[in-house]
Design a protein around this motif. Structure first.
Motif, PDB file in Angstrom:
ATOM      1  N   GLY A 223       7.367 -14.462  -1.005  1.00  0.00           N
ATOM      2  CA  GLY A 223       7.462 -14.897   0.374  1.00  0.00           C
ATOM      3  C   GLY A 223       6.599 -14.091   1.313  1.00  0.00           C
ATOM      4  O   GLY A 223       6.643 -14.316   2.520  1.00  0.00           O
ATOM      5  N   LEU A 224       5.814 -13.143   0.802  1.00  0.00           N
ATOM      6  CA  LEU A 224       4.899 -12.361   1.628  1.00  0.00           C
ATOM      7  C   LEU A 224       3.527 -13.028   1.586  1.00  0.00           C
ATOM      8  O   LEU A 224       2.823 -12.957   0.595  1.00  0.00           O
ATOM      9  CB  LEU A 224       4.814 -10.915   1.123  1.00  0.00           C
ATOM     10  N   SER A 225       3.162 -13.682   2.658  1.00  0.00           N
ATOM     11  CA  SER A 225       1.872 -14.358   2.728  1.00  0.00           C
ATOM     12  C   SER A 225       0.791 -13.354   3.094  1.00  0.00           C
ATOM     13  O   SER A 225       0.864 -12.717   4.161  1.00  0.00           O
ATOM     14  CB  SER A 225       1.921 -15.462   3.790  1.00  0.00           C
ATOM     15  N   PRO A 226      -0.238 -13.148   2.259  1.00  0.00           N
ATOM     16  CA  PRO A 226      -1.315 -12.220   2.609  1.00  0.00           C
ATOM     17  C   PRO A 226      -2.003 -12.578   3.929  1.00  0.00           C
ATOM     18  O   PRO A 226      -2.445 -11.698   4.656  1.00  0.00           O
ATOM     19  CB  PRO A 226      -2.279 -12.326   1.423  1.00  0.00           C
ATOM     20  N   PHE A 227      -2.100 -13.891   4.230  1.00  0.00           N
ATOM     21  CA  PHE A 227      -2.717 -14.291   5.499  1.00  0.00           C
ATOM     22  C   PHE A 227      -1.889 -13.772   6.669  1.00  0.00           C
ATOM     23  O   PHE A 227      -2.417 -13.154   7.605  1.00  0.00           O
ATOM     24  CB  PHE A 227      -2.843 -15.816   5.565  1.00  0.00           C
ATOM     25  N   LEU A 228      -0.568 -14.005   6.633  1.00  0.00           N
ATOM     26  CA  LEU A 228       0.301 -13.558   7.718  1.00  0.00           C
ATOM     27  C   LEU A 228       0.326 -12.041   7.807  1.00  0.00           C
ATOM     28  O   LEU A 228       0.249 -11.462   8.903  1.00  0.00           O
ATOM     29  CB  LEU A 228       1.718 -14.096   7.505  1.00  0.00           C
ATOM     30  N   VAL A 279      -3.636   2.354  -4.406  1.00  0.00           N
ATOM     31  CA  VAL A 279      -3.217   1.257  -3.538  1.00  0.00           C
ATOM     32  C   VAL A 279      -3.006  -0.010  -4.359  1.00  0.00           C
ATOM     33  O   VAL A 279      -2.021  -0.737  -4.170  1.00  0.00           O
ATOM     34  CB  VAL A 279      -4.270   1.015  -2.437  1.00  0.00           C
ATOM     35  N   ALA A 280      -3.916  -0.283  -5.295  1.00  0.00           N
ATOM     36  CA  ALA A 280      -3.782  -1.478  -6.134  1.00  0.00           C
ATOM     37  C   ALA A 280      -2.509  -1.434  -6.965  1.00  0.00           C
ATOM     38  O   ALA A 280      -1.910  -2.482  -7.239  1.00  0.00           O
ATOM     39  CB  ALA A 280      -5.004  -1.604  -7.046  1.00  0.00           C
ATOM     40  N   ALA A 281      -2.081  -0.245  -7.381  1.00  0.00           N
ATOM     41  CA  ALA A 281      -0.895  -0.121  -8.227  1.00  0.00           C
ATOM     42  C   ALA A 281       0.409  -0.301  -7.452  1.00  0.00           C
ATOM     43  O   ALA A 281       1.463  -0.539  -8.042  1.00  0.00           O
ATOM     44  CB  ALA A 281      -0.891   1.243  -8.919  1.00  0.00           C
ATOM     45  N   LEU A 282       0.368  -0.191  -6.126  1.00  0.00           N
ATOM     46  CA  LEU A 282       1.576  -0.366  -5.325  1.00  0.00           C
ATOM     47  C   LEU A 282       2.023  -1.814  -5.353  1.00  0.00           C
ATOM     48  O   LEU A 282       1.217  -2.742  -5.383  1.00  0.00           O
ATOM     49  CB  LEU A 282       1.310   0.032  -3.867  1.00  0.00           C
ATOM     50  N   VAL A 323      -4.559   1.454   3.187  1.00  0.00           N
ATOM     51  CA  VAL A 323      -3.527   0.827   2.362  1.00  0.00           C
ATOM     52  C   VAL A 323      -3.417  -0.666   2.659  1.00  0.00           C
ATOM     53  O   VAL A 323      -3.500  -1.514   1.754  1.00  0.00           O
ATOM     54  CB  VAL A 323      -2.167   1.515   2.577  1.00  0.00           C
ATOM     55  N   LEU A 324      -3.264  -1.018   3.929  1.00  0.00           N
ATOM     56  CA  LEU A 324      -2.971  -2.411   4.267  1.00  0.00           C
ATOM     57  C   LEU A 324      -4.167  -3.329   4.088  1.00  0.00           C
ATOM     58  O   LEU A 324      -4.050  -4.420   3.521  1.00  0.00           O
ATOM     59  CB  LEU A 324      -2.461  -2.496   5.707  1.00  0.00           C
ATOM     60  N   PHE A 325      -5.337  -2.911   4.568  1.00  0.00           N
ATOM     61  CA  PHE A 325      -6.471  -3.833   4.540  1.00  0.00           C
ATOM     62  C   PHE A 325      -6.925  -4.102   3.108  1.00  0.00           C
ATOM     63  O   PHE A 325      -7.234  -5.242   2.751  1.00  0.00           O
ATOM     64  CB  PHE A 325      -7.622  -3.273   5.375  1.00  0.00           C
ATOM     65  N   LEU A 326      -6.961  -3.063   2.274  1.00  0.00           N
ATOM     66  CA  LEU A 326      -7.364  -3.268   0.883  1.00  0.00           C
ATOM     67  C   LEU A 326      -6.314  -4.073   0.121  1.00  0.00           C
ATOM     68  O   LEU A 326      -6.640  -5.011  -0.614  1.00  0.00           O
ATOM     69  CB  LEU A 326      -7.608  -1.921   0.199  1.00  0.00           C
ATOM     70  N   LYS A 327      -5.047  -3.731   0.297  1.00  0.00           N
ATOM     71  CA  LYS A 327      -3.989  -4.436  -0.428  1.00  0.00           C
ATOM     72  C   LYS A 327      -3.920  -5.902  -0.025  1.00  0.00           C
ATOM     73  O   LYS A 327      -3.697  -6.778  -0.865  1.00  0.00           O
ATOM     74  CB  LYS A 327      -2.638  -3.753  -0.168  1.00  0.00           C
TER      75      LYS A 327
END
Length: 411
Positions: A223-228, A279-282, A323-327
């Protein structure tokens, strides 16, 4: 004695080196951003002081250019589908080269200068999604964090060095500056013409499961939309970008503010590749907690004021951005069946929406804080938003999973 390696314990995965085309694109990303930011940060000064365009009109022109640059990214997918990645990048660079070339005679013509700026913005809208898509197309998912973080570092290095490199020429000899930038883009475009038509050749990778295959299916339907999430990430971050100068310069100095920005850029360039695989592993929820948490702590530190608070706040905001922009980009790629160019185009649109909303809301908030005699209150409110936003996203996730649970059981 070390036991012999078996199929059950294959050992650590060997990283594949970047291919020749990928190395060229990373170097080109630095030079492209260096040339662009030698010019674009000074556009308001050139349009207003040299060409005599009113400030209201200048603001409208820059707003339209920003809208084209961000929202125009959604056309990258259809264009790439029709003409391919390499030709899309060549088209984008042709538009940007023509735009910078038009600035040379446009220094005496407001209409030509505005048209040149819009050409440059249109080229930027198409180039970045195609560039990132060419980097990651056909590569193992495990290699994508290194590639995207290296790309981001290259872009940020160019952004940091472009304005000081152009400062001696921008007002005294802008024609020379635009001619140099035009020549730089023409050379880079010629290099792109030599790239392979298809994806870069790479050695065959290990037959290990990708991150997408290994991740729990329930989390991918979280339910976590990467766009949002991207919209809200950029929304929160841009309060720092838009309003730190208004807060920091009167309380410290312009020189200190410049040093904070330089240190921020240097930290981003160095730290993002080092942290990429972590970050990718999170998990996505963990990335939200770390990223927004770092931003909240950074906003609180800036609100505390003083040289130390502003410097520490900048470092924490840098961690949140990494963290946020790459993930967000990695999750958008992993969750979509669309071509990478379309995915990156939508991510650019999300960034534009977030930046626009932050500018509108932030102006009202900062004005209200100043009217109340407490600019620190602005940072307190922004800090609170950075805490509320991930909580709301994760609550939405739990609600979505809860609704999906009974349906899944009844199948």
């Amino acid at each position: 004695m070390r036991p012999p390696r078996t199929e059950a314990s294959p050992g650590p995965r060997v990283r594949q080196p970047f291919s020749g085309p990928q190395r060229f694109l990373l170097a080109g990303s630095f030079l492209i951003t260096l040339g662009s930011f030698a010019v674009l940060p000074y556009m308001s000064v050139l349009l207003h002081q040299r060409l005599g365009i009113g400030l209201g009109t200048v603001g409208l022109v820059l707003a339209v250019a920003s809208l084209i640059q961000f929202a125009g990214g959604v056309v990258a997918g259809p264009v790439v589908t029709r003409i391919g990645l390499r030709r899309a990048m060549l088209l984008a660079l042709t538009l940007r080269t023509a735009g910078f070339a038009a600035f040379v005679p446009g220094l005496t013509s407001p209409v030509l200068s505005v048209g040149a700026l819009l050409l440059v913005s249109a080229g930027a809208a198409l180039y970045l999604p195609a560039n990132k898509a060419y980097l990651v197309e056909g590569t193992p998912e495990a290699d994508r964090p290194r590639l995207l973080s290296a790309s981001s570092s290259a872009f940020n290095a160019g952004m940091a060095l472009g304005p000081p490199a152009a400062a001696p020429l921008v007002m005294g000899s802008p024609g020379v500056l635009f001619a140099c930038v035009t020549g730089l883009f023409a050379l880079i475009g010629a290099g792109h013409a030599l790239l392979p038509h298809g994806v870069p050749d790479r050695p065959p990778g290990d037959a290990e499961p990708t991150t997408a295959e290994a991740r729990d299916t329930g989390e991918r339907a979280s339910g976590l939309s990467p766009f949002l999430v991207s919209v809200l990430s950029v929304y929160a971050f841009m309060f720092f970008q838009h309003y730190l100068a208004l807060y920091a310069v009167p309380r410290t100095s312009a020189a200190f503010y410049g040093a904070v920005l330089t240190g921020y850029a240097a930290l981003l360039v160095v730290a993002q590749p080092l942290l990429a695989e972590r970050v990718a592993a999170l998990s996505y929820p963990a990335a939200l907690r770390w990223g927004f948490g770092a931003m909240a702590a950074g906003m609180a530190a800036i609100g505390a004021g003083g040289h130390a608070g502003i410097a520490v706040g900048g470092a924490l905001l840098c961690l949140g951005e990494i963290v946020l922009f790459l993930k967000n980009d990695l999750e958008a790629l992993a969750r979509s069946t669309a071509a990478p160019a379309s995915v990156f185009g939508r991510q650019r649109l999300a960034a534009g929406i977030g930046a626009f909303a932050s500018g509108v809301v932030g102006g009202q908030l900062y004005g209200a804080a100043q009217a109340a005699g407490s600019a620190r209150g602005f940072w307190a409110v922004v800090c609170l938003q950075c805490l509320v936003l991930p909580a709301a996203l994760l609550l939405r996730r739990r609600t979505a999973r809860g609704r999906a649970g009974p349906r899944a059981e009844s199948v």
